[in-house]
Scaffold this active site. Structure first.
Site, PDB file in Angstrom:
ATOM      1  N   SER A 138      39.521  45.366  23.849  1.00 51.31           N
ATOM      2  CA  SER A 138      38.542  44.424  24.695  1.00 51.31           C
ATOM      3  C   SER A 138      37.545  44.402  23.851  1.00 51.31           C
ATOM      4  O   SER A 138      37.586  45.005  22.880  1.00 51.31           O
ATOM      5  CB  SER A 138      38.305  45.182  25.982  1.00 51.31           C
ATOM      6  N   TYR A 151      35.381  52.567  30.702  1.00 55.01           N
ATOM      7  CA  TYR A 151      36.296  51.617  30.078  1.00 55.01           C
ATOM      8  C   TYR A 151      35.819  51.371  28.473  1.00 55.01           C
ATOM      9  O   TYR A 151      36.786  51.542  27.744  1.00 55.01           O
ATOM     10  CB  TYR A 151      36.063  50.418  30.953  1.00 55.01           C
TER      11      TYR A 151
HETATM   12  N1  LIG Z   1      40.734  40.134  32.088  1.00 57.74           N
HETATM   13  C1  LIG Z   1      39.890  40.306  31.284  1.00 57.74           C
HETATM   14  O1  LIG Z   1      38.722  40.028  31.214  1.00 57.74           O
HETATM   15  C2  LIG Z   1      40.188  41.589  30.203  1.00 57.74           C
HETATM   16  C3  LIG Z   1      39.354  41.559  29.274  1.00 57.74           C
HETATM   17  C4  LIG Z   1      39.565  42.417  28.016  1.00 57.74           C
HETATM   18  C5  LIG Z   1      40.693  42.993  28.042  1.00 57.74           C
HETATM   19  N2  LIG Z   1      41.591  43.270  29.168  1.00 57.74           N
HETATM   20  C6  LIG Z   1      42.653  44.194  29.081  1.00 57.74           C
HETATM   21  O2  LIG Z   1      43.668  43.518  29.361  1.00 57.74           O
HETATM   22  C7  LIG Z   1      44.791  44.394  30.124  1.00 57.74           C
HETATM   23  C8  LIG Z   1      45.461  43.656  31.377  1.00 57.74           C
HETATM   24  O3  LIG Z   1      44.530  43.729  32.345  1.00 57.74           O
HETATM   25  P1  LIG Z   1      44.339  42.468  33.259  1.00 57.74           P
HETATM   26  O4  LIG Z   1      42.925  41.748  32.978  1.00 57.74           O
HETATM   27  O5  LIG Z   1      45.499  41.400  33.102  1.00 57.74           O
HETATM   28  O6  LIG Z   1      43.929  43.153  34.629  1.00 57.74           O
HETATM   29  P2  LIG Z   1      45.111  43.210  35.941  1.00 57.74           P
HETATM   30  O7  LIG Z   1      45.439  41.813  36.489  1.00 57.74           O
HETATM   31  O8  LIG Z   1      44.162  44.118  36.879  1.00 57.74           O
HETATM   32  O9  LIG Z   1      46.390  43.813  35.218  1.00 57.74           O
HETATM   33  C9  LIG Z   1      46.382  45.304  34.940  1.00 57.74           C
HETATM   34  C10 LIG Z   1      47.833  45.760  34.956  1.00 57.74           C
HETATM   35  O10 LIG Z   1      47.761  47.071  34.524  1.00 57.74           O
HETATM   36  C11 LIG Z   1      48.528  47.793  35.346  1.00 57.74           C
HETATM   37  N3  LIG Z   1      48.132  49.346  35.336  1.00 57.74           N
HETATM   38  C12 LIG Z   1      47.188  49.816  35.893  1.00 57.74           C
HETATM   39  N4  LIG Z   1      47.338  51.297  35.576  1.00 57.74           N
HETATM   40  C13 LIG Z   1      48.625  51.460  35.220  1.00 57.74           C
HETATM   41  C14 LIG Z   1      49.385  52.586  35.084  1.00 57.74           C
HETATM   42  N5  LIG Z   1      48.773  53.847  35.054  1.00 57.74           N
HETATM   43  N6  LIG Z   1      50.558  52.296  34.551  1.00 57.74           N
HETATM   44  C15 LIG Z   1      51.185  51.146  34.480  1.00 57.74           C
HETATM   45  N7  LIG Z   1      50.372  49.940  34.772  1.00 57.74           N
HETATM   46  C16 LIG Z   1      49.113  50.193  35.221  1.00 57.74           C
HETATM   47  C17 LIG Z   1      48.272  47.132  36.950  1.00 57.74           C
HETATM   48  O11 LIG Z   1      49.105  47.559  37.808  1.00 57.74           O
HETATM   49  P3  LIG Z   1      48.819  47.643  39.492  1.00 57.74           P
HETATM   50  O12 LIG Z   1      49.260  46.262  39.698  1.00 57.74           O
HETATM   51  O13 LIG Z   1      49.756  48.571  39.805  1.00 57.74           O
HETATM   52  O14 LIG Z   1      47.495  48.235  39.491  1.00 57.74           O
HETATM   53  C18 LIG Z   1      48.285  45.578  36.376  1.00 57.74           C
HETATM   54  O15 LIG Z   1      49.640  45.275  36.439  1.00 57.74           O
HETATM   55  C19 LIG Z   1      43.902  45.682  30.458  1.00 57.74           C
HETATM   56  O16 LIG Z   1      44.230  46.588  29.249  1.00 57.74           O
HETATM   57  C20 LIG Z   1      42.568  45.328  30.250  1.00 57.74           C
HETATM   58  O17 LIG Z   1      41.718  46.281  29.825  1.00 57.74           O
HETATM   59  C21 LIG Z   1      41.142  42.352  30.217  1.00 57.74           C
END
Ligand SMILES: NC(=O)c1ccc[n+]([C@@H]2O[C@H](COP(=O)([O-])OP(=O)(O)OC[C@H]3O[C@@H](n4cnc5c(N)ncnc54)[C@H](OP(=O)(O)O)[C@@H]3O)[C@@H](O)[C@H]2O)c1
Length: 279
Positions: A138, A151
């Site tokens: 990120s 985070y």
């Molecule tokens: N969206 C942004 O702005 C952004 C920016 C920078 C980085 N990121 C990174 O992108 C990645 C994906 O996030 P996203 O934005 O797509 O958010 P999201 O829609 O909340 O997806 C996160 C995913 O991670 C899963 N998860 C959480 N804890 C877990 C665990 N212990 N074991 C397995 N799965 C787990 C969640 O599962 P559940 O459905 O079971 O909760 C969900 O499938 C993350 O690493 C996040 O830090 C996101």
């Protein structure tokens, strides 16, 4: 056709990347901690005639038992070309008020989870003498923000781990890369966000500061990017022969912010952040 393992494929980038990669003809091991949440992924993949390209597997990256069963599952898989360490959530609050347990939980998923899944996949990639590991970092892996230290520190740790891992894996033909998104419209801002209760309590000495941050985040949410931009980057990286770069920043203003933080003195950076938050 590549074989690709994705963690956290129940929503957001993970789910959309699983669908995109399946639609491009790849075989996708879409893992998630609750298979009940696979309905949307299956529906989207079927709409693209790519349902048969998706293999579902239950995986909680923070559970030792779940990692052990992943290792067993992988014994039945002939190869893994790409691992996308995507699973994550965002823990916030003010450092004094966040329990060590809450910090640990954040690291169990965002940091140790990545290491555990990587260790499960590396023997296969090493035997193949090829592979790619895409770690979802990120902008928070390079820039600290107040009210988000669990985070931010988990993603900073991931950056350091990935730098070392990239150099370790180079002689084995395995490329490691970091994806560094800014803010995109996924569940991480709603169900994926856990702010320590104490910092949201009016009695907290940090309540005013936390509220200013929440307001700033709310304002910023209007400019969140389209997650498909990140998904297309992920899919393109999966399809490249080799990854010559370690870092792939993506999102509005992200490259400029990273550069600015590197070149301006800290006191100027700090003054700009405090001004933005109304201090
Ligand atoms: N969206 C942004 O702005 C952004 C920016 C920078 C980085 N990121 C990174 O992108 C990645 C994906 O996030 P996203 O934005 O797509 O958010 P999201 O829609 O909340 O997806 C996160 C995913 O991670 C899963 N998860 C959480 N804890 C877990 C665990 N212990 N074991 C397995 N799965 C787990 C969640 O599962 P559940 O459905 O079971 O909760 C969900 O499938 C993350 O690493 C996040 O830090 C996101």
């Amino acid at each position: 056709m590549k074989t690709i393992l994705i963690t956290g494929a129940s929503s957001g980038f993970g789910m959309l990347a699983a669908v995109e990669l399946a639609a491009r003809g790849h075989r996708v091991m879409a893992t998630m901690r609750t298979l009940d949440k696979a309905k949307e992924l299956i529906k989207l993949a079927e709409e693209k005639d790519a349902g048969s390209q998706v293999l579902l597997h239950q995986l909680d990256v923070a559970s030792a038992d779940s990692i052990a069963s992943l290792k067993e599952y992988l014994q039945g898989i002939d190869r893994v070309d790409v691992l996308i360490n995507n699973a994550g959530f965002a823990a916030g609050g003010f450092s004094e008020e966040i329990s060590i347990e809450e910090y640990r939980e954040q690291f169990e998923t965002n940091f140790f989870g990545v290491m555990a899944v990587t260790q499960a996949v590396l023997p296969i990639m090493r035997a193949q003498r090829s592979g790619k590991i895409l770690n979802m970092s990120s902008i928070s892996g390079l820039i600290g923000f107040p009210g988000l230290s669990p985070y931010v520190s988990s993603k900073h740790a991931l950056e350091g781990y990935s730098e070392s891992l990239r150099l370790e894996m180079k002689p084995f033909g395995i490329d490691v890369a970091l994806i560094e998104p800014g803010s995109f419209s996924t569940n991480i801002w709603t169900t994926g966000k856990k702010v320590a209760d104490a910092s949201l309590d009016e009695a907290s000495p940090y309540f005013g500061y936390m509220t200013a941050i929440e307001k700033e985040m709310e304002r910023g949410s209007k400019n969140h990017g389209d997650p498909m931009d990140v998904v297309k980057l992920l899919a393109d990286l999966c399809e490249r022969d080799r990854l010559k770069e370690l870092r792939f920043p993506i999102g509005k203003g992200v490259k400029a912010a990273i550069l600015l933080k590197k070149v301006i003195p800290w006191k100027k950076w700090e003054a700009a952040v405090m001004k933005k938050l109304g201090f």
